[in-house]
Design an enzyme around this catalytic site. Structure first.
Site, PDB file in Angstrom:
ATOM      1  N   TYR A  33      15.805  60.531 -47.940  1.00  0.00           N
ATOM      2  CA  TYR A  33      15.753  59.319 -48.756  1.00  0.00           C
ATOM      3  C   TYR A  33      14.418  58.614 -48.552  1.00  0.00           C
ATOM      4  CZ  TYR A  33      16.820  56.968 -44.332  1.00  0.00           C
ATOM      5  OH  TYR A  33      16.792  56.523 -43.029  1.00  0.00           O
ATOM      6  N   CYS A  34      14.061  57.776 -49.543  1.00  0.00           N
ATOM      7  CA  CYS A  34      12.896  56.901 -49.398  1.00  0.00           C
ATOM      8  C   CYS A  34      13.377  55.463 -49.565  1.00  0.00           C
ATOM      9  CB  CYS A  34      11.801  57.267 -50.387  1.00  0.00           C
ATOM     10  SG  CYS A  34      12.280  57.141 -52.120  1.00  0.00           S
ATOM     11  N   THR A  35      12.573  54.587 -50.145  1.00  0.00           N
ATOM     12  CA  THR A  35      12.918  53.168 -50.190  1.00  0.00           C
ATOM     13  C   THR A  35      14.196  52.896 -50.951  1.00  0.00           C
ATOM     14  OG1 THR A  35      10.545  52.738 -50.217  1.00  0.00           O
ATOM     15  CG2 THR A  35      11.988  50.870 -50.664  1.00  0.00           C
TER      16      THR A  35
ATOM     17  N   ARG B 224      15.716  55.707 -53.107  1.00  0.00           N
ATOM     18  CA  ARG B 224      16.261  56.939 -53.684  1.00  0.00           C
ATOM     19  C   ARG B 224      16.769  57.918 -52.635  1.00  0.00           C
ATOM     20  NH1 ARG B 224      11.504  58.814 -57.892  1.00  0.00           N
ATOM     21  NH2 ARG B 224      10.373  56.860 -57.829  1.00  0.00           N
TER      22      ARG B 224
ATOM     23  N   VAL C 113      20.073  52.432 -49.725  1.00  0.00           N
ATOM     24  CA  VAL C 113      20.047  53.894 -49.738  1.00  0.00           C
ATOM     25  C   VAL C 113      20.180  54.494 -48.340  1.00  0.00           C
ATOM     26  CG1 VAL C 113      17.524  53.977 -49.622  1.00  0.00           C
ATOM     27  CG2 VAL C 113      18.780  55.898 -50.598  1.00  0.00           C
TER      28      VAL C 113
END
Length: 488
Positions: free
Chosen positions: A433-435, A437, A477
């Protein structure tokens, strides 16, 4: 290759996540002592120096962050290898070392080697190579008499010798590379406000692929000498110029996209207005306060790509206008209200409140342009497409009972529903995952059920590559990703 670049974009967010702390410290310091910038107040000086400590060592943060973020199991040994690699290269290629090697005075070495100690681009290179070394050699087994240095402990040692070789190559290549990158930065800077507008357009256009992080590093950090974020918060550079690659985002994040959300709400079908309103209001508040816009952008990015193209064009226009009139502000995380308030305390900010006036204009522009296009082309934005609003009554809940988490909270329920939509446990290869998503690699793309994924409350689904799925969850997320990993 695309998958690798996307993973790199995700890893970029690890060192970038430290920047809000620097912005907060510097904002407080400049607010306490706006005239002396720490010279008239010991407390202000403490805050400013603490924030500067982060900005002055961004290259190390990128080396460590990328090495860790790109490693296969996110182990600290990878981060250590990144630090070791960066220190070896920067010391071997420092102006003093090169002068000693050539037998000349330090002043004669040249600018390329003079700026190598805190060059973010070099931090990125050493971080990526260190991650590659870790992924390749962290499982190596040595003879018994060297067993202590087996596995992960071997990686920093291997990295030292690889970096010596890299330093030898960069000794010849770095001046050419640096001068080429510097010329590119000068070319964009030389275009003035137009260059800022072009950057803003491509910044938004690359969001679906996640490649915008690579573009941002050119303008925001010290890779080609622009260093817009670092210079702004260091109160360095030229007033009205420093911050031009950040300022134009504030009218978009704080006003433009909320205006688009209002247009989508007003064009929603009557029976879906309530559901559309709840989704769009939450996404708009997130964009306004924090500058995190992906939940809102993904609500129409793939349903109405024409609107997203308009959004990218308007973003470019906003950066162009702000740069043209030299209205500047900066951010440590993103262009939301929190960063805006902090940046107004930095002395180099130039007429930042005009960005709010510009923002009101863009609110109106976004609202009317989006409303006209949606109605004229009958676009299926939230509230005009049944599947987009199924979050209030999650579809597939019955099928998901066998995956039900004993911790019956909203994160586990959302993780369950997304996992079902991704084709179940057996279809998952990797999850990251990123910020905002989830980044998932699946075995069989045909098993993906986008409606099921959206029924969890996810804001959108992107497919940037074969078997590569991105699910826009929002700022929660991390919790959803950890629940999914636990289920797996």
């Amino acid at each position: 290759m695309l998958r690798y670049i996307q993973n790199m974009g995700r890893a970029f967010m690890l060192p970038v996540a430290v920047l809000p702390a620097a912005a907060l410290l510097l904002g407080i310091g400049y607010a306490i002592d706006p005239e002396g910038w720490g010279g008239g107040s010991a407390i202000a000086g403490m805050f400013i120096n603490a924030g500067g400590a982060i900005l002055d060592h961004l290259a190390i943060l990128f080396a460590v962050g990328l090495a860790f973020g790109m490693s296969k199991d996110k182990n600290g040994a990878a981060a250590l290898a990144g630090l070791v690699s960066f220190l070896v290269v920067t010391n071997l290629l420092s102006a003093d070392s090169v002068a000693l090697l050539r037998g000349i005075e330090v002043e004669e070495v040249g600018e390329a080697f003079g700026v190598i100690e805190n060059n973010v681009f070099l931090g990125i290179i050493t971080g990526l190579i260190s991650a590659t070394l870790y992924n390749r050699f962290s499982g190596v087994k040595l003879p018994d008499y060297l067993a202590f240095f087996s596995g992960r402990r071997a990686v920093p040692i291997i990295a030292v010798f690889v970096m010596i070789l890299l330093s030898g190559i960069l000794y010849f290549v770095w001046p050419l590379l640096y001068n080429g990158l510097f010329s590119f930065g000068e070319w964009i800077s030389g275009m003035g406000a137009l260059g800022a507008g072009i950057y803003g357009f491509f910044n938004r256009l690359l969001i679906p692929t996640g490649l915008h992080h690579a573009l941002n590093s050119v303008f925001w950090f010290d890779t080609v000498g622009i260093n817009d974020i670092g210079n702004f918060w260091d109160n360095a550079g030229e007033q009205g110029i420093t911050g031009r690659y950040q300022a134009g985002f504030f009218p978009i994040m704080m006003f433009g996209l909320p205006g688009a959300a209002l247009a989508m709400y007003h064009t929603a079908k009557t029976e879906y207005k309530k559901a559309a309103g709840s989704i769009l209001l939450a996404a708009s508040l997130t964009a306004f306060l924090t500058g995190v816009t992906e939940p809102l952008e993904f609500s129409f990015m793939f349903l109405a790509p024409l609107l997203y193209l308009v959004h990218a064009l308007l973003t470019g226009l906003s950066l162009f206008i702000a740069a043209l009139f030299e209205w500047t502000a900066g951010f440590g995380f993103s262009a939301g209200l929190i960063d805006f308030v902090l940046s107004t305390q930095v002395p180099i900010a130039n007429q930042p409140y005009m960005l709010l006036v510009q923002g009101l204009v863009f609110f109106v522009l976004y609202y009317f342009i989006f409303r006209v296009i949606i109605k004229a082309m009958d676009l299926k934005t939230p509230g005009r497409d049944d599947a987009v609003l199924s979050a209030e009554a999650p579809a597939g809940a019955e099928e998901g009972e066998d995956l039900k988490n004993t911790h019956d909270d909203k994160y586990s329920r959302k993780a369950d529903q997304i996992l079902i939509g991704l084709g179940g446990k057996d279809n998952i290869d990797t999850i990251d995952y990123c910020t905002t998503r989830l980044r998932v690699n699946v075995h069989d793309e045909s098993l993906i059920d986008e409606d099921q994924i959206k029924s969890s409350g996810a804001h959108g689904v992107a497919k940037p590559g074969k078997n590569n799925i991105q699910v826009v969850v929002g700022t929660e997320v991390e919790h959803v990703a950890e629940e999914m990993k636990r289920l797996l």
